[in-house]
Design an enzyme around this catalytic site. Structure first.
Site, short mmCIF file in Angstrom:
data_model
loop_
_atom_site.label_atom_id
_atom_site.label_comp_id
_atom_site.label_asym_id
_atom_site.label_seq_id
_atom_site.Cartn_x
_atom_site.Cartn_y
_atom_site.Cartn_z
N GLY A 160 4.85 24.99 7.05
CA GLY A 160 4.27 24.65 5.76
C GLY A 160 2.76 24.72 5.77
O GLY A 160 2.11 23.99 6.52
N VAL A 193 -1.15 21.14 1.90
CA VAL A 193 -2.14 20.10 2.20
C VAL A 193 -1.82 19.37 3.49
O VAL A 193 -2.66 19.29 4.40
CB VAL A 193 -2.22 19.08 1.04
CG1 VAL A 193 -3.21 17.98 1.38
CG2 VAL A 193 -2.62 19.78 -0.26
N CYS A 248 0.70 6.14 0.96
CA CYS A 248 -0.71 6.55 1.01
C CYS A 248 -1.50 5.71 2.01
O CYS A 248 -2.21 6.24 2.85
CB CYS A 248 -1.33 6.42 -0.38
SG CYS A 248 -3.10 6.75 -0.42
N GLY A 271 7.56 5.92 -5.05
CA GLY A 271 6.95 6.99 -4.28
C GLY A 271 7.89 8.06 -3.78
O GLY A 271 8.92 8.36 -4.39
N SER A 272 7.55 8.64 -2.63
CA SER A 272 8.28 9.78 -2.09
C SER A 272 8.41 9.70 -0.59
O SER A 272 7.76 8.89 0.07
CB SER A 272 7.57 11.09 -2.48
OG SER A 272 6.25 11.11 -1.92
N HIS A 281 -32.52 18.77 -5.26
CA HIS A 281 -32.73 19.80 -4.23
C HIS A 281 -33.32 19.17 -2.99
O HIS A 281 -34.25 18.37 -3.08
CB HIS A 281 -33.68 20.88 -4.75
CG HIS A 281 -34.03 21.90 -3.71
ND1 HIS A 281 -33.17 22.91 -3.32
CD2 HIS A 281 -35.15 22.04 -2.95
CE1 HIS A 281 -33.75 23.64 -2.39
NE2 HIS A 281 -34.96 23.14 -2.14
N GLY A 295 0.78 -1.24 0.00
CA GLY A 295 0.00 0.00 0.00
C GLY A 295 0.80 1.28 0.00
O GLY A 295 0.27 2.35 -0.25
N MET A 330 2.22 15.27 -6.66
CA MET A 330 2.42 14.04 -5.89
C MET A 330 1.10 13.66 -5.23
O MET A 330 0.84 13.95 -4.06
CB MET A 330 3.52 14.25 -4.85
CG MET A 330 4.91 14.37 -5.47
SD MET A 330 6.20 14.45 -4.21
CE MET A 330 7.67 14.36 -5.24
N GLY A 347 6.63 19.66 2.03
CA GLY A 347 6.55 18.93 0.77
C GLY A 347 7.20 17.56 0.86
O GLY A 347 7.61 17.10 1.94
#
Length: 466
Positions: free
Chosen positions: A180, A183, A41, A144-145, A444, A38, A318, A271
């Site tokens: 930072g 997100v 994430c 990934g990162s 509605h 996984g 990313m 980041g």
């Protein structure tokens, strides 16, 4: 053992690429260095952070909003340990689901560090020191990162932490300093603010969410401040030091003055950077940019023709869903199909409350490109559904071509906009006009009516409910 495709990394990009390749008749192996599948994430990113965001949101509502709904809860409290345990169970269920999908799709899973011996052979070094080599006609790099930091910051992972440690704290900070205003910082800052921490955000850029539309930054800044978060934009951090259980952050504001912030934890959320350590890219001569990203062409193919790369290790946002789409594109390309991906239509989402979502161009981008456009904006406050739920903050903004009325960008702040944004991503995929959306009957009362109204505002300047 020989495979058609070897995938290195089992995050959203990697495991989705493996599944799609197997569906298309390829013999596939996936290599993961950790014991669970996984990637970031699922294990230390999207999934656990959303679990904590949901838990903290329920508590915040109990404290601040239940009474107005006529619900009495005396002295609401929370068990932080249980929240962390629930988060862990959500992660365990999700990783187990990925393992099930690998078995279902006949993907061979290897645990260990994958590295290139040559262009067609990958060595798998296991945790016990043993190794084996497998052969693949093609390889997909999906490693990934990792969180970035600043060169002068020493991450002790106890008080000076990244998002990984922020998801497994043993206590709620008294005062969380967040370096930072993007997100990750805003989402995790929201979790701990809701649970009673004082939260101070320190952002180098003139605004939080600096890459998003200016109206989003302005609205989110206002809402988070109303919730009690302290936001300091235009502040460049110069030092971060720990003194016992205290963290001292020094920064320079836009006037050039030094400002000092003191807390008990400091989250460094500046980041992420591509993770390619140990891959042995140099053995096969794969080109990497100055920023550490693997260079690829439009088919996500490296300069070594049978090796591809996707997700956070290549250019672009990313995002897990971007990596997934790239995984599908590569798998289909290798199966002889003609897939496509439109990077302009990959939505960006922030799971604060209210949520933030955007797709397409910002106003600044359209101005810089010299595109003649028109804008329509509609406030969530004007919706019956928003008033019924009490979620009145936010707006939907639609940007359309001034001459053709084609939708060029959509920017939202509000309840459930993480889901609402997809209506407009679909519309833009099919080159819809603002009038097209304005003429579609929306249920509605729903939050989605704001999309219809903003589209009408962009089309003819005459929304019906404002």
């Amino acid at each position: 053992m020989k495979y058609d495709i070897i995938v290195i990394g089992s995050g959203p990009g990697g495991y989705i690429a493996a599944i799609r390749a197997s569906q298309l008749g390829k013999k596939v192996a996936i290599i993961e260095k950790y014991a669970t599948l996984g990637g970031t994430c699922t294990n230390v990113g999207c999934i656990p952070s959303k679990a904590l965001l949901d838990s903290s949101h329920h508590y915040y509502d109990a404290v601040h909003h239940f009474e107005e709904h006529g619900i009495s809860v005396e002295n609401p409290s929370f068990d932080f340990g249980k929240m962390i345990d629930r988060k862990a169970k959500v992660v365990e269920t999700t990783t187990g689901g990925i393992k099930y999908l690998m078995d279902k799709n006949n993907v061979d899973v290897f645990e260990g560090l994958g590295s290139f011996e040559d262009a067609t052979h990958v060595k798998i070094t296991k945790n016990d020191g043993t190794s084996e080599i497998i052969e693949g006609t093609n390889t997909i790099i999906a490693t990934g990162s990792k969180p970035s930091t600043l060169p002068f910051i020493t991450l002790d992972k106890e008080r000076i932490i990244t998002s990984t440690e922020a998801l497994v704290l043993k206590e709620v900070p008294k005062h969380l300093l967040v370096i930072g205003g993007g997100v990750i910082g805003l989402e995790l800052g929201s979790v701990y603010k809701r649970l009673g921490a004082e939260v101070t955000v320190i952002e180098y850029a003139p605004k939080i969410t600096p890459t998003m539309d200016a109206d989003i930054s302005k609205e989110l800044n206002k809402v988070l401040k109303k919730q009690g978060m302290k936001i300091n934009a235009n502040h460049g951090v110069t030092s971060v030091e720990r003194n016992g259980d205290e963290v001292i952050v020094k920064a320079t504001n836009k006037k050039g003055e030094e400002v000092t912030f003191t807390g008990d934890y400091c989250l460094v959320a500046v980041g992420r950077k591509p993770f390619t350590t140990g891959l042995g890219l140099e053995k096969v001569g794969i080109k990497v940019s100055d920023r550490g990203m693997i260079e690829v062409n439009d088919h996500l193919q490296t300069n070594v023709g049978n090796i591809f790369a996707i997700g956070d290790v290549v250019r672009g946002a990313m995002l897990a869903h971007k990596a997934e789409e790239e995984g599908v594109v590569v798998a289909e390309f290798l199966a002889g199909e003609k897939p496509h991906i439109d990077y302009n239509l990959i939505p960006g989402i922030i799971y604060t409350w209210p949520e933030v979502a955007a797709v397409g161009k910002t106003e600044d981008e359209l101005k810089d490109a010299g595109v003649a456009y028109k804008a329509g904006k509609f406030s969530m406050r004007a919706l019956g559904r928003s008033r019924a739920s009490g979620d009145i903050d936010g707006f939907v903004k639609v940007l359309a071509d001034k001459n053709t009325d084609e939708i060029l960008g959509v920017h939202m702040v509000g309840a459930r906009v993480a889901d609402l944004i997809m209506e407009m991503a679909v519309a833009m995929e099919f080159r819809a006009s603002a009038e097209d959306i304005a003429r579609i009957c929306h249920g509605h009362p729903t939050y989605s009516e704001a999309v219809k109204e903003a589209s009408k505002a962009a089309w003819d300047g005459k929304p019906l409910n404002s």
